[in-house]
Design a protein around this motif. Structure first.
Motif, mmCIF file in Angstrom:
data_model
loop_
_atom_site.group_PDB
_atom_site.id
_atom_site.type_symbol
_atom_site.label_atom_id
_atom_site.label_comp_id
_atom_site.label_asym_id
_atom_site.label_seq_id
_atom_site.Cartn_x
_atom_site.Cartn_y
_atom_site.Cartn_z
ATOM 1 N N ALA A 45 90.580 24.326 -14.680
ATOM 2 C CA ALA A 45 91.097 23.456 -13.631
ATOM 3 C C ALA A 45 91.810 22.225 -14.202
ATOM 4 N N VAL A 46 91.433 21.813 -15.410
ATOM 5 C CA VAL A 46 92.096 20.680 -16.054
ATOM 6 C C VAL A 46 93.566 20.990 -16.297
ATOM 7 N N PHE A 47 93.838 22.229 -16.678
ATOM 8 C CA PHE A 47 95.212 22.634 -16.957
ATOM 9 C C PHE A 47 95.959 22.991 -15.678
ATOM 10 N N VAL A 48 95.295 23.720 -14.795
ATOM 11 C CA VAL A 48 95.930 24.091 -13.521
ATOM 12 C C VAL A 48 96.303 22.828 -12.735
ATOM 13 N N GLY A 49 95.478 21.806 -12.831
ATOM 14 C CA GLY A 49 95.748 20.551 -12.131
ATOM 15 C C GLY A 49 96.611 19.582 -12.918
ATOM 16 N N ALA A 50 97.083 19.992 -14.112
ATOM 17 C CA ALA A 50 97.919 19.139 -14.966
ATOM 18 C C ALA A 50 97.268 17.782 -15.225
ATOM 19 N N LYS A 51 95.972 17.817 -15.517
ATOM 20 C CA LYS A 51 95.220 16.579 -15.730
ATOM 21 C C LYS A 51 95.223 16.128 -17.191
ATOM 22 N N VAL A 52 95.921 16.851 -18.034
ATOM 23 C CA VAL A 52 96.101 16.471 -19.433
ATOM 24 C C VAL A 52 97.592 16.541 -19.747
ATOM 25 N N PRO A 53 98.049 15.797 -20.744
ATOM 26 C CA PRO A 53 99.487 15.811 -21.060
ATOM 27 C C PRO A 53 99.914 17.132 -21.684
ATOM 28 N N GLY A 54 101.178 17.449 -21.529
ATOM 29 C CA GLY A 54 101.745 18.608 -22.197
ATOM 30 C C GLY A 54 101.612 19.921 -21.465
ATOM 31 N N VAL A 55 101.079 19.913 -20.241
ATOM 32 C CA VAL A 55 100.965 21.156 -19.470
ATOM 33 C C VAL A 55 102.344 21.552 -18.963
ATOM 34 N N ARG A 56 102.685 22.820 -19.144
ATOM 35 C CA ARG A 56 103.999 23.321 -18.724
ATOM 36 C C ARG A 56 103.822 24.424 -17.684
ATOM 37 N N PHE A 57 104.675 24.423 -16.689
ATOM 38 C CA PHE A 57 104.646 25.438 -15.635
ATOM 39 C C PHE A 57 105.891 26.301 -15.722
ATOM 40 N N PRO A 58 105.784 27.598 -15.360
ATOM 41 C CA PRO A 58 104.584 28.274 -14.860
ATOM 42 C C PRO A 58 103.497 28.356 -15.935
ATOM 43 N N LEU A 59 102.254 28.278 -15.488
ATOM 44 C CA LEU A 59 101.097 28.211 -16.371
ATOM 45 C C LEU A 59 100.244 29.459 -16.228
ATOM 46 N N VAL A 60 99.854 30.026 -17.369
ATOM 47 C CA VAL A 60 98.902 31.146 -17.409
ATOM 48 C C VAL A 60 97.656 30.644 -18.141
ATOM 49 N N PRO A 61 96.583 30.291 -17.424
ATOM 50 C CA PRO A 61 95.381 29.776 -18.076
ATOM 51 C C PRO A 61 94.511 30.896 -18.635
ATOM 52 N N GLY A 62 93.320 30.503 -19.119
ATOM 53 C CA GLY A 62 92.353 31.493 -19.586
ATOM 54 C C GLY A 62 92.022 31.342 -21.055
ATOM 55 N N HIS A 63 90.803 30.840 -21.356
ATOM 56 C CA HIS A 63 90.393 30.667 -22.753
ATOM 57 C C HIS A 63 89.030 31.314 -23.021
ATOM 58 N N GLU A 64 88.718 32.375 -22.287
ATOM 59 C CA GLU A 64 87.541 33.196 -22.567
ATOM 60 C C GLU A 64 88.012 34.647 -22.584
ATOM 61 N N VAL A 65 88.650 35.023 -23.681
ATOM 62 C CA VAL A 65 89.394 36.281 -23.748
ATOM 63 C C VAL A 65 88.684 37.298 -24.639
ATOM 64 N N ALA A 66 88.621 38.528 -24.184
ATOM 65 C CA ALA A 66 88.141 39.641 -24.997
ATOM 66 C C ALA A 66 89.117 40.790 -24.859
ATOM 67 N N GLY A 67 89.477 41.396 -25.976
ATOM 68 C CA GLY A 67 90.432 42.504 -25.921
ATOM 69 C C GLY A 67 90.561 43.200 -27.256
ATOM 70 N N ARG A 68 91.702 43.892 -27.437
ATOM 71 C CA ARG A 68 91.959 44.678 -28.644
ATOM 72 C C ARG A 68 93.327 44.321 -29.208
ATOM 73 N N ILE A 69 93.411 44.217 -30.524
ATOM 74 C CA ILE A 69 94.703 43.934 -31.157
ATOM 75 C C ILE A 69 95.605 45.146 -31.001
ATOM 76 N N ASP A 70 96.784 44.932 -30.422
ATOM 77 C CA ASP A 70 97.710 46.058 -30.279
ATOM 78 C C ASP A 70 99.056 45.818 -30.960
ATOM 79 N N ALA A 71 99.222 44.676 -31.618
ATOM 80 C CA ALA A 71 100.419 44.420 -32.425
ATOM 81 C C ALA A 71 100.103 43.309 -33.414
ATOM 82 N N LEU A 72 100.615 43.466 -34.650
ATOM 83 C CA LEU A 72 100.364 42.517 -35.724
ATOM 84 C C LEU A 72 101.659 41.841 -36.134
ATOM 85 N N GLY A 73 101.631 40.509 -36.185
ATOM 86 C CA GLY A 73 102.752 39.787 -36.739
ATOM 87 C C GLY A 73 102.674 39.786 -38.249
ATOM 88 N N GLU A 74 103.754 39.375 -38.888
ATOM 89 C CA GLU A 74 103.809 39.348 -40.343
ATOM 90 C C GLU A 74 102.666 38.495 -40.898
#
Length: 340
Positions: A45-74
């Motif tokens: 909600a801090v980011f969705v509400g732009a309550k901190v500096p540097g938030v850019r819209f459109p915004l995709v939040p979410g910092h509790e992520v679980a998944g699988r690596i499907d591409a590797l950068g150099e």
């Protein structure tokens, strides 16, 4: 190249909409993750509400992520990561590597911390690109929906307890048994602490007992929380997970001599603590941030070993707005998790 779906907001405190975007490619030192689950944290909600500096819209939040690596950068493969690896990304979404904190090895307080959903698109999506230093390896014993909340709610409470001054056998109180607290109680018990759950209402006593708490204190009962803790001998540590400054303040006099108040519940109001409350008994008050990717791995390993799991409600990505609103209302029991 193909497309993938994200749940985004286009203005501060806007409603979520699911849109299609072109699939991103990971740059050097980064990986792309196919997201299996993403927890909804109150900090979003801090980011969705732009309550901190540097938030850019459109915004995709979410910092509790679980998944699988499907591409590797150099360079990502050189750091030990392979396609198909199961990984989590939390509040610690990478560090700058050059600020004073990073040069001292204290990466979680990096001056330029890269929080997903703030520094880059987060996990309310079918995919995200993250720096490889943000990755925590998920043990086979944990399902994605269980691993995702460990990357923030789990690591914050686990780390807050293991880095505290409490030792096995000490009295430890957990203030609040919601999204953070219900995990904290389980961790405290597994770490060998005499565990006190503190919450509002007599109706939560049975739930606290199911979590393993040895004692329950109803903060709405006639006796003060501080008196209740003193009657048990005084708390070596109070882990304050509730985002309520008044409730946090009310625990201070329940600390034992040289007791420690560890604050992880983010509340905007100041704590009304007098110097004499701290001085005469040598008490300590400190804030505790989340944890690095290694801390997340430690949290997940400990959780798997002791069969500790978050209580979650899974919903599809298409229901992101309803799930986010449920979290905001306090009706979530206890972590809303987006899947698919």
């Amino acid at each position: 190249m193909g497309t993938y779906r994200v749940a985004q907001v286009t203005s501060p405190d806007g409603r979520f909409e699911v849109v299609e975007r072109e699939v991103p490619q990971p740059g050097p030192g980064h990986v792309r993750i196919a997201v299996d689950a993403c927890g909804i944290c109150h900090s979003d909600a801090v980011f969705v509400g732009a309550k901190v500096p540097g938030v850019r819209f459109p915004l995709v939040p979410g910092h509790e992520v679980a998944g699988r690596i499907d591409a590797l950068g150099e360079g990502a493969q050189d750091r030990g990561w392979q396609l198909g690896d199961r990984v989590a990304v939390g509040w610690f979404g990478g560090s700058c590597g050059h600020c004073t904190a990073c040069r001292q090895g204290d990466f979680i307080v990096c001056e330029n911390l890269k929080v997903p959903g703030w520094a880059y698109d987060g996990g309310f999506a079918q995919a995200l690109v993250a720096p490889s230093d943000a990755l925590a390896r998920i043990p086979d014993a944990l399902a994605a929906a269980d691993a995702a909340p460990m990357a923030c709610a789990g690591v914050t409470t686990y780390n807050g307890l293991r880095r505290s001054s409490a030792r096995p056998g000490d009295l430890v109180a957990v203030l609040g048994i919601g999204g953070l607290g219900h995990l904290a109680v389980q961790y405290a018990v597994a770490m060998g602490f005499e565990t006190v759950a503190v919450a509002r209402g007599a109706d939560k006593a049975e739930f606290a007992e199911r979590l393993g708490a040895h004692h329950y204190v109803d903060s709405t009962a006639g006796r003060s929380v501080a008196d209740a803790l003193r009657s048990l001998g005084g708390a070596k540590v109070v882990l304050a997970t509730a985002a309520d400054s008044g409730a946090i303040t009310a625990t201070v006099d329940g600390l034992a001599r040289r007791g420690e108040l560890v604050v992880i519940g983010a509340a905007p109001e100041p704590l009304e603590i007098s110097p004499t409350q701290l001085l005469m008994s040598g008490r300590v008050v400190r804030g505790h941030p989340s944890g690095t990717s290694q801390d997340v791995e430690d949290t997940m390993a400990f959780s798997a070993l002791h069969e500790i799991r978050p209580i979650v409600e899974t919903v599809p990505l298409s229901s992101a707005d309803e799930a986010y609103q449920k979290m905001l209302s306090g009706a979530a029991r206890f972590r809303m998790v987006l899947t698919g």
